[in-house]
Design a protein around this motif. Structure first.
Motif, PDB file in Angstrom:
ATOM      1  N   ASP A 142      81.607 -33.626  32.289  1.00  0.00           N
ATOM      2  CA  ASP A 142      82.275 -32.990  33.571  1.00  0.00           C
ATOM      3  C   ASP A 142      82.976 -31.573  33.013  1.00  0.00           C
ATOM      4  O   ASP A 142      83.200 -31.547  31.651  1.00  0.00           O
ATOM      5  CB  ASP A 142      83.382 -33.779  34.248  1.00  0.00           C
ATOM      6  N   GLU A 151      77.407 -19.794  39.039  1.00  0.00           N
ATOM      7  CA  GLU A 151      76.933 -21.146  39.630  1.00  0.00           C
ATOM      8  C   GLU A 151      77.174 -22.168  38.827  1.00  0.00           C
ATOM      9  O   GLU A 151      77.213 -23.264  39.321  1.00  0.00           O
ATOM     10  CB  GLU A 151      75.321 -20.790  38.918  1.00  0.00           C
ATOM     11  N   GLU A 152      77.722 -22.107  37.654  1.00  0.00           N
ATOM     12  CA  GLU A 152      78.308 -23.362  36.722  1.00  0.00           C
ATOM     13  C   GLU A 152      79.661 -23.502  37.155  1.00  0.00           C
ATOM     14  O   GLU A 152      80.009 -24.848  37.477  1.00  0.00           O
ATOM     15  CB  GLU A 152      78.225 -22.940  35.274  1.00  0.00           C
ATOM     16  N   LYS A 194      80.615 -23.389  40.382  1.00  0.00           N
ATOM     17  CA  LYS A 194      80.468 -24.188  41.575  1.00  0.00           C
ATOM     18  C   LYS A 194      80.146 -25.690  41.178  1.00  0.00           C
ATOM     19  O   LYS A 194      80.391 -26.526  42.241  1.00  0.00           O
ATOM     20  CB  LYS A 194      79.107 -23.620  42.486  1.00  0.00           C
ATOM     21  N   LYS A 195      79.850 -25.937  40.021  1.00  0.00           N
ATOM     22  CA  LYS A 195      79.390 -27.519  39.791  1.00  0.00           C
ATOM     23  C   LYS A 195      80.309 -28.210  39.142  1.00  0.00           C
ATOM     24  O   LYS A 195      80.248 -29.119  38.939  1.00  0.00           O
ATOM     25  CB  LYS A 195      77.902 -27.551  39.093  1.00  0.00           C
TER      26      LYS A 195
END
Length: 144
Positions: A24, A117-118, A120-121
């Motif tokens: 994570d 983008e990373e 957001k995850k």
């Protein structure tokens, strides 16, 4: 109150760090980062009165970095043509080395929009009051 826990870490942040599993990711964001829009589908923890290095220092006291990847720490790259200096990166490298034993090669760089983008995850975003530019850092959790 608990012994051995950095006082800067709130109960909410401790819960999040504990919930996170191997691989994570966690973003420690500077004050200019769009934390609320990036963390819309995840968890945003506000730490506006604190700097990113002090948050990183406290988090890495408890948070293992992933030893199964070559770069468990990522920084947002400076945009092409931007002349911003990034002395905070040296501070991050020193903290990472001291807290995790990993060398500077464990720290990678991600293009700005790819970093978004990373983010957001990510499992969570910590929004700090850091004023330095390009002071966003992504941590990938390892195992104890």
């Amino acid at each position: 109150m608990l012994k051995g826990i950095p006082a800067i870490l709130s109960p909410q942040l401790l819960k999040v760090l504990c919930e996170m599993g191997h691989s994570d990711t966690l973003v420690i964001a500077d004050g200019n980062f769009p934390s609320e829009s990036m963390g819309r589908d995840g968890i945003v923890i506000r730490m506006d009165g604190h700097s990113a290095p002090e948050v990183l220092e406290a988090v890495l006291e408890l948070f293992p970095l992933d030893s199964y990847v070559s770069q468990p720490v990522s920084l947002m790259e400076v945009m092409s043509g931007d002349t911003v200096e990034t002395p905070i990166w040296d501070t991050y490298e020193e903290i990472v080395k001291r807290r995790s034993g990993l060398e500077g090669s464990a720290i990678g760089h991600i293009e700005r929009f790819a970093f978004y983008e990373e983010a957001k995850k990510a499992y969570a975003v910590i929004a700090t009051g850091e004023k330095a530019l390009y002071a966003n850092i992504l941590l990938q959790k390892g195992v104890v």
